[in-house]
Design an enzyme around this catalytic site. Structure first.
Site, short mmCIF file in Angstrom:
data_model
loop_
_atom_site.label_atom_id
_atom_site.label_comp_id
_atom_site.label_asym_id
_atom_site.label_seq_id
_atom_site.Cartn_x
_atom_site.Cartn_y
_atom_site.Cartn_z
N GLU A 145 14.91 25.47 74.48
CA GLU A 145 13.83 24.68 74.70
C GLU A 145 12.95 24.73 75.81
OE1 GLU A 145 13.62 20.61 73.49
OE2 GLU A 145 11.71 20.46 73.13
N GLU A 239 8.94 14.69 67.07
CA GLU A 239 9.69 14.01 68.04
C GLU A 239 8.73 12.88 68.70
OE1 GLU A 239 13.04 15.99 71.17
OE2 GLU A 239 10.96 16.72 71.47
MN MN Z 1 11.30 18.33 72.28
#
Ligand code: MN
Length: 305
Positions: A145, A239
């Site tokens: 990420e 998210e």
């Molecule tokens: Mn994230």
């Protein structure tokens, strides 16, 4: 394109009971995929969860951010602890039938006081290579990420991720982009998607304030244009985090000092509607005028701030 939601947007903790609530809620709202946080892979009964996910028809992804005492890029005990934990996470992901393990799995998730060194990158790459080979038989991919400078010193841009992936040299390691972090570090929402190309394996959609989609400054329409232009057909996971619905540890790691939403079901419904609408609009625009879709705005050259 399939739409997912992070379990901690729906429930405040990860254990068997809470995760089952997240499974039920995600499926009821209409999501395709649930992302499970595996900070502690032993915190829930994986067989029970796998059955519930299958019954609900949900795909599953996993994620975590390492602590400083589990920093995979560090020498000595933290590096060893990080690799031990990630080994357990990879195995748990396999047991869950997960498609990938994403997040900050290459360094600690937190603010560093100095830039990463070549030795840090080499250590992280070597360990991730071993973990990728461990993950391969179960079909689990590792997704690095790309996060903002306050949450890692190792992978802050898509270029950093591609460089680390090159160093790792394993086919099941992919780029994981997140609109919240892109908003801070990247020149726009299209170039990173195109730069990742075939290596783009996972996408998080989050707002600049970590709350409801559309209430912050992230250029979401531009991101979906980029995904359309890049031909991305993987998972896009929403998210969101709010102070009063996370553990004290995650609150501190993500600097969640205020509340951004109260009702997780409303949050999830609004986010899914927004993502479907933006994705549909990008596809329509692509069909109407394929040459112009998502053209990066003029100005900033690739790879420069
Ligand atoms: Mn994230």
């Amino acid at each position: 394109m399939r739409f997912g939601i992070h379990a901690l947007a729906l429930v405040p903790a990860f254990d068997t009971d809470q995760a089952l609530v997240a499974v039920e809620t995600a499926a009821k709202v209409g999501y395709d995929v649930l992302e499970l946080p595996l900070f502690d892979p032993g915190a829930a009964d994986l067989r029970t969860l796998r059955k519930a996910l299958e019954r609900a028809g949900l795909g599953v992804t996993c994620s975590l951010g390492l602590r400083f005492d589990q920093d995979l890029s560090a020498a000595g005990e933290p590096g060893r602890a990080g690799e031990t934990l990630l080994g357990e996470v990879v195995d748990a992901a396999g047991e869950l039938g997960a498609e990938l393990v994403g997040g900050v799995i290459f360094s600690a998730m937190g603010k560093y006081a100095a830039p990463a060194t070549e030795a840090d990158r080499d250590r992280a790459a070597a360990a991730l290579g071993r973990l990728a080979r461990r993950a391969r038989p179960s079909g689990v991919r590792l997704a690095l990420e790309v996060v903002n400078r306050y949450e890692s010193n190792l992978v802050n841009t898509v270029g950093d991720a591609l460089e680390l992936i090159e160093r790792i040299g394993e086919p099941n390691v992919v780029v994981h982009l997140d609109s919240y972090h892109m908003h801070i570090e990247e020149p726009d929402m299209v170039r990173p998607v195109l730069a990742a190309g075939e290596r783009l394996g996972y996408v998080h959609v989050g707002e600049s304030n970590r709350g409801h989609l559309g209430t912050g400054q992230v250029r979401l329409a531009e991101l979906f244009s980029g995904l359309e232009l890049g031909g991305y057909d993987g998972i896009v996971t929403f998210e969101a985090f709010t102070r009063s619905r996370v553990s004290p540890e995650l609150m501190g790691a993500l600097a969640l000092w205020r509340d951004t939403f109260a009702d997780p079901v409303e949050l999830a419904e609004r986010a899914l509607a927004t993502m479907r609408s933006l994705s549909g609009a990008a596809a329509d625009a692509g069909r109407a005028c394929p040459g112009r879709l998502g053209s990066p705005p003029p100005g900033t050259p690739d790879g420069q701030d």
